[in-house]
Write an enzyme that holds these catalytic residues in place. Structure first.
Site, PDB file in Angstrom:
ATOM      1  N   GLY A  70       0.799  -1.341  -0.087  1.00 46.73           N
ATOM      2  CA  GLY A  70      -0.029   0.059  -0.266  1.00 46.73           C
ATOM      3  C   GLY A  70       0.771   1.187  -0.121  1.00 46.73           C
ATOM      4  O   GLY A  70       0.368   2.199   0.062  1.00 46.73           O
ATOM      5  N   SER A  71       2.359   1.243  -0.075  1.00 45.36           N
ATOM      6  CA  SER A  71       2.991   2.274  -0.193  1.00 45.36           C
ATOM      7  C   SER A  71       3.143   2.942  -1.392  1.00 45.36           C
ATOM      8  O   SER A  71       3.609   4.357  -1.384  1.00 45.36           O
ATOM      9  CB  SER A  71       4.464   1.902   0.327  1.00 45.36           C
ATOM     10  N   GLY A  72       2.614   2.477  -2.514  1.00 44.87           N
ATOM     11  CA  GLY A  72       2.565   2.993  -3.689  1.00 44.87           C
ATOM     12  C   GLY A  72       3.562   2.546  -4.887  1.00 44.87           C
ATOM     13  O   GLY A  72       3.596   3.252  -5.749  1.00 44.87           O
ATOM     14  N   LYS A  73       4.073   1.398  -4.583  1.00 42.63           N
ATOM     15  CA  LYS A  73       4.867   0.942  -5.471  1.00 42.63           C
ATOM     16  C   LYS A  73       4.471   0.586  -6.934  1.00 42.63           C
ATOM     17  O   LYS A  73       5.134   1.012  -7.868  1.00 42.63           O
ATOM     18  CB  LYS A  73       5.737  -0.367  -5.055  1.00 42.63           C
TER      19      LYS A  73
ATOM     20  N   THR B 114       1.547   1.855  -8.212  1.00 43.09           N
ATOM     21  CA  THR B 114       1.066   2.869  -8.621  1.00 43.09           C
ATOM     22  C   THR B 114       2.263   3.737  -9.157  1.00 43.09           C
ATOM     23  O   THR B 114       1.996   4.391 -10.414  1.00 43.09           O
ATOM     24  CB  THR B 114       0.643   3.858  -7.461  1.00 43.09           C
TER      25      THR B 114
ATOM     26  N   GLU C 135       7.538  -7.048  -9.151  1.00 48.97           N
ATOM     27  CA  GLU C 135       7.488  -8.440  -8.370  1.00 48.97           C
ATOM     28  C   GLU C 135       7.908  -9.430  -9.377  1.00 48.97           C
ATOM     29  O   GLU C 135       7.529 -10.380  -9.621  1.00 48.97           O
ATOM     30  CB  GLU C 135       6.115  -8.764  -7.732  1.00 48.97           C
TER      31      GLU C 135
END
Length: 272
Positions: free
Chosen positions: A41-44, A46, A160
Site C-alpha cells: 500500500g505504499s505506492g510501489k 502505482t 515483483e
C-alpha cells in the site's frame, strides 16, 4: 534514457488513500538498476503505472529523456505484477509475433528474434506452440519478461519479477538484468518485496512509505539504515544484517558485500 519525476502526485478516488502517490520528485538515471521497496500500500505499483503512463498524475510532471512523455512509449517495457494483464495472444508464438507486428521485420528475422528472446529468459523454441494458460507461474513470469524484451525497449519496469521463481531462476534473472544494464545500457526499475534479490541486483534503492519517499540512495547506504527500515516493517537483507551485527558486537567494520562467500572470506581474514 532517464526518467525525471517532479512534484508528482496521484489520487484515485476508487483506491484506498494508502495507495496514493503524495508528491514525489526523483530522477531515475540511465545505465542503472533501481529497486523500489516499501510496505504493502505504499505506492510501489502505482509509481510504475505512472512511469509507464498507464495512469496519469493528478499533478506534477514525468519526463522521459528530454521530452515530456504524453503517451505510452515503445521505449518502455512494463512487466505487470498481475500477469493476466500482460498477455494478448493465446500461445507463446502468437503473443511475441503480435508484439513485433508493427516492426518492419522480415519473417526470418522475426522468427530469429523470438527464439533469441525466449533463450534469453530461460525458455526455448519448444515453448512456441504452448498455450500461455498452460504455463507454470514461473514460466509465465519468464514469458512476461520475454514479451517486453522482444521489442527492445530502453527502459524496463518490473513489478515483483521474482514471484514464483526458483532460486536457480532468480540467479539467472540477476545475470540477465545485469547484462541488460551493462551491455545494452538499459534503465531498469524493479518494484517488490524481495529485498534479498534487490540487494544483489540493484545499484540504488528508493523506499516508499505512505506514498512518498522515505529513504533513497546507494543500496548499501539505504539497507544499512536497519532501524529506520524496521520502523516501517521492511526486512533488511541477511548479509547486511549480519555485517551490522558484527559491528555492534565487535566494532569491526567489514563493510558490505553482495555475496555471502565474500563476506565469509572477510570474516575469516579478521579472525585469522
Amino acid at each position: 534514457m532517464e526518467i525525471r519525476c517532479k512534484n508528482v502526485t496521484y489520487q484515485d478516488p476508487l483506491l484506498d488513500y494508502q495507495d496514493s502517490i503524495l508528491d514525489i520528485t526523483y530522477t531515475f538515471h540511465n545505465d542503472q538498476i533501481y529497486g523500489v521497496i516499501g510496505p504493502s500500500g505504499s505506492g510501489k505499483t502505482t509509481l510504475l503505472e505512472l512511469l509507464s503512463k498507464e495512469k496519469i498524475p493528478s499533478s506534477g510532471m514525468i519526463q522521459l529523456g528530454s521530452e515530456k512523455k504524453c503517451m505510452p512509449s515503445r521505449n518502455i517495457g512494463y512487466l505487470h505484477q498481475n500477469l493476466e494483464h500482460q498477455f494478448i495472444g493465446l500461445t507463446v508464438e502468437e503473443e511475441l509475433d503480435y508484439l513485433l507486428e508493427s516492426f518492419s521485420y522480415r519473417l526470418k528475422e522475426k522468427n530469429k528474434r523470438i527464439k533469441e528472446v525466449l533463450i534469453m529468459v530461460g525458455l526455448d523454441d519448444s515453448y512456441l506452440n504452448r498455450k500461455i494458460e498452460t504455463l507454470s507461474h514461473g514460466e509465465k513470469r519468464k514469458m512476461g519478461l520475454a514479451s517486453i524484451l522482444v521489442y527492445n525497449p530502453k527502459i524496463l519496469l518490473l513489478d515483483e519479477p521474482t514471484f514464483g521463481l526458483s532460486p536457480k531462476d532468480k540467479k539467472e534473472l540477476i545475470r540477465l538484468l545485469k547484462r541488460l544494464k551493462n551491455k545494452y545500457h538499459k534503465l531498469i526499475i524493479i518494484a517488490g518485496h524481495d529485498v534479498e534479490f534487490m540487494h544483489v541486483v540493484c545499484d540504488s534503492v528508493c523506499v516508499l512509505y505512505q506514498g512518498t519517499i522515505y529513504l533513497e540512495g546507494n543500496k548499501y547506504e539505504v539497507f544499512a539504515k536497519e532501524e529506520q527500515l524496521k520502523q516501517i516493517h521492511i526486512k533488511v537483507p541477511q548479509i547486511i544484517s549480519f555485517s551490522n551485527l558484527v559491528y555492534k558486537r565487535t566494532k569491526i567494520n567489514m563493510g558490505y558485500r553482495d555475496d555471502m562467500n565474500d563476506l565469509i572470506k572477510d570474516v575469516y581474514r579478521y579472525v585469522k
